[in-house]
Write a protein that holds these residues in place. Structure first.
Motif, PDB file in Angstrom:
ATOM      1  N   TRP A   4       0.891  -1.251   0.400  1.00 48.52           N
ATOM      2  CA  TRP A   4      -0.144  -0.313   0.326  1.00 48.52           C
ATOM      3  C   TRP A   4       0.847   1.338  -0.510  1.00 48.52           C
ATOM      4  CZ3 TRP A   4      -0.199   3.420   4.030  1.00 48.52           C
ATOM      5  CH2 TRP A   4      -1.178   4.891   4.222  1.00 48.52           C
ATOM      6  N   PHE A   5       1.837   1.208   0.622  1.00 45.63           N
ATOM      7  CA  PHE A   5       3.175   2.437   0.702  1.00 45.63           C
ATOM      8  C   PHE A   5       3.872   2.591  -0.181  1.00 45.63           C
ATOM      9  CE2 PHE A   5       6.442   4.639   2.979  1.00 45.63           C
ATOM     10  CZ  PHE A   5       5.818   5.894   3.599  1.00 45.63           C
ATOM     11  N   ARG A   6       3.991   1.877  -1.043  1.00 51.05           N
ATOM     12  CA  ARG A   6       4.794   1.845  -1.923  1.00 51.05           C
ATOM     13  C   ARG A   6       4.152   2.910  -2.824  1.00 51.05           C
ATOM     14  NH1 ARG A   6       6.102  -3.617  -3.486  1.00 51.05           N
ATOM     15  NH2 ARG A   6       6.347  -5.003  -1.465  1.00 51.05           N
ATOM     16  N   SER A   7       2.415   2.652  -3.016  1.00 52.36           N
ATOM     17  CA  SER A   7       1.956   3.618  -4.193  1.00 52.36           C
ATOM     18  C   SER A   7       1.741   5.115  -3.999  1.00 52.36           C
ATOM     19  CB  SER A   7       1.033   2.723  -4.401  1.00 52.36           C
ATOM     20  OG  SER A   7      -0.099   3.839  -5.033  1.00 52.36           O
ATOM     21  N   LYS A   8       2.272   6.216  -4.228  1.00 48.60           N
ATOM     22  CA  LYS A   8       2.349   7.549  -4.154  1.00 48.60           C
ATOM     23  C   LYS A   8       2.885   7.267  -2.161  1.00 48.60           C
ATOM     24  CE  LYS A   8      -1.057   8.687  -7.294  1.00 48.60           C
ATOM     25  NZ  LYS A   8      -2.157   9.132  -7.386  1.00 48.60           N
ATOM     26  N   PRO A   9       4.654   6.912  -1.646  1.00 44.86           N
ATOM     27  CA  PRO A   9       4.620   7.402  -0.684  1.00 44.86           C
ATOM     28  C   PRO A   9       4.220   8.378   0.151  1.00 44.86           C
ATOM     29  CG  PRO A   9       6.387   6.792  -1.464  1.00 44.86           C
ATOM     30  CD  PRO A   9       5.486   6.827  -2.507  1.00 44.86           C
ATOM     31  N   TRP A  10       4.564   9.982  -0.999  1.00 45.72           N
ATOM     32  CA  TRP A  10       4.919  11.582  -0.462  1.00 45.72           C
ATOM     33  C   TRP A  10       3.347  11.342  -0.031  1.00 45.72           C
ATOM     34  CZ3 TRP A  10       1.128  13.465  -2.684  1.00 45.72           C
ATOM     35  CH2 TRP A  10       1.138  13.886  -3.939  1.00 45.72           C
ATOM     36  N   LEU A  11       2.639  10.486  -0.552  1.00 44.61           N
ATOM     37  CA  LEU A  11       1.243  10.877  -0.573  1.00 44.61           C
ATOM     38  C   LEU A  11       0.541  10.465   0.823  1.00 44.61           C
ATOM     39  CD1 LEU A  11      -2.273  12.218  -1.074  1.00 44.61           C
ATOM     40  CD2 LEU A  11      -2.610  10.414  -2.291  1.00 44.61           C
TER      41      LEU A  11
ATOM     42  N   VAL B 113     -10.580  14.635   1.438  1.00 45.49           N
ATOM     43  CA  VAL B 113     -10.565  14.198  -0.228  1.00 45.49           C
ATOM     44  C   VAL B 113      -9.008  14.086  -0.478  1.00 45.49           C
ATOM     45  CG1 VAL B 113      -9.844  16.094  -1.475  1.00 45.49           C
ATOM     46  CG2 VAL B 113     -11.531  16.999   0.041  1.00 45.49           C
ATOM     47  N   LEU B 114      -8.286  13.538  -0.070  1.00 44.75           N
ATOM     48  CA  LEU B 114      -6.913  13.001  -0.119  1.00 44.75           C
ATOM     49  C   LEU B 114      -6.978  11.438   0.034  1.00 44.75           C
ATOM     50  CD1 LEU B 114      -4.152  15.180   1.358  1.00 44.75           C
ATOM     51  CD2 LEU B 114      -4.786  14.851  -1.276  1.00 44.75           C
ATOM     52  N   SER B 115      -7.616  11.027   1.016  1.00 50.62           N
ATOM     53  CA  SER B 115      -7.574   9.512   0.893  1.00 50.62           C
ATOM     54  C   SER B 115      -8.708   9.343   0.179  1.00 50.62           C
ATOM     55  CB  SER B 115      -8.955   9.442   2.581  1.00 50.62           C
ATOM     56  OG  SER B 115      -8.431   9.445   3.671  1.00 50.62           O
ATOM     57  N   HIS B 116      -9.980   9.333  -0.353  1.00 51.18           N
ATOM     58  CA  HIS B 116     -10.563   9.079  -1.113  1.00 51.18           C
ATOM     59  C   HIS B 116     -10.128   9.416  -2.967  1.00 51.18           C
ATOM     60  CE1 HIS B 116     -14.758   8.227  -3.669  1.00 51.18           C
ATOM     61  NE2 HIS B 116     -13.853   9.698  -4.582  1.00 51.18           N
ATOM     62  N   LYS B 117      -9.487   9.986  -2.767  1.00 46.76           N
ATOM     63  CA  LYS B 117      -8.782   9.997  -4.189  1.00 46.76           C
ATOM     64  C   LYS B 117      -7.087   8.627  -4.129  1.00 46.76           C
ATOM     65  CE  LYS B 117      -5.330  13.252  -7.118  1.00 46.76           C
ATOM     66  NZ  LYS B 117      -5.737  12.906  -8.320  1.00 46.76           N
ATOM     67  N   ASN B 118      -7.210   8.950  -2.485  1.00 48.62           N
ATOM     68  CA  ASN B 118      -5.929   7.896  -2.947  1.00 48.62           C
ATOM     69  C   ASN B 118      -6.755   6.564  -3.451  1.00 48.62           C
ATOM     70  OD1 ASN B 118      -3.421   6.690  -2.008  1.00 48.62           O
ATOM     71  ND2 ASN B 118      -4.245   6.449  -0.167  1.00 48.62           N
ATOM     72  N   GLY B 119      -7.340   6.130  -1.987  1.00 51.89           N
ATOM     73  CA  GLY B 119      -7.961   5.436  -2.388  1.00 51.89           C
ATOM     74  C   GLY B 119      -8.946   4.810  -3.511  1.00 51.89           C
TER      75      GLY B 119
END
Length: 172
Positions: A26-33, A98-104
């Motif tokens: 999970w973390f490997r995908s966009k770690p900064w986010l 907002v960030l969680s929804h986009k990331n999820g």
């Protein structure tokens, strides 16, 4: 048969082991986010703790004002402080959502793409085996719920631990 037993063992693994398996992926995908989401969650928790302290000070100021030992300006400053802390917490909550929804959504799409690519590599005969079909259905359901599971596990730590530490130090 040995592979089937392996799958059965994997299904019975603990939630903690599942988290340890899924978190790095999970973390490997966009770690900064992901780091940003974790920081926001910790900040929300700390703001909630600060709000408790500010609210206590507000109540104390109101009592002092009622007994005419404190000017009104101090009560108004306490109300303003409470408003700022409350508004900041709500703003962070909105940003996190907002960030969680986009990331999820992005992570779910990535997982589903990977799942459907794996399904596309299967032989047609594999689709007649009910055990394999059940495993495929469970894998599909897992793609849809993995982000929720990871987010819930992380929020258990980031929402509660900072609050408990802050309040412990404050009340000590």
């Amino acid at each position: 048969e040995d592979a089937m037993r392996k799958n059965k063992v994997k299904r019975n693994e603990s939630s903690f082991r599942l988290f340890l398996f899924l978190f790095p992926r999970w973390f490997r995908s966009k770690p900064w986010l992901k780091i940003t989401l974790i920081i926001i969650s910790v900040a929300e928790s700390l703001l909630f703790a600060v709000e408790t302290v500010v609210l206590q000070k507000l109540y104390e100021n109101v009592i002092e004002f009622a007994t005419e030992n404190l000017p009104l300006v101090f009560v108004l400053l306490a109300v303003l402080s409470w408003f700022i802390v409350k508004f900041s917490g709500r703003a962070l909550l909105w940003l996190e959502q907002v960030l969680s929804h986009k990331n999820g959504t992005n992570d779910t799409i990535r997982l589903q793409t990977s799942f459907f690519e794996a399904i596309g590599r299967k032989e047609p005969i594999d689709f007649s085996d009910t055990d394999q079909l059940e495993d495929m259905e469970l894998a599909k359901q897992g793609c849809d719920s993995v982000n929720y599971f990871i987010s819930l596990a992380i929020s258990l730590v980031t929402d509660n631990v900072p609050y408990i530490i802050f309040m412990s130090v404050y009340l000590w």
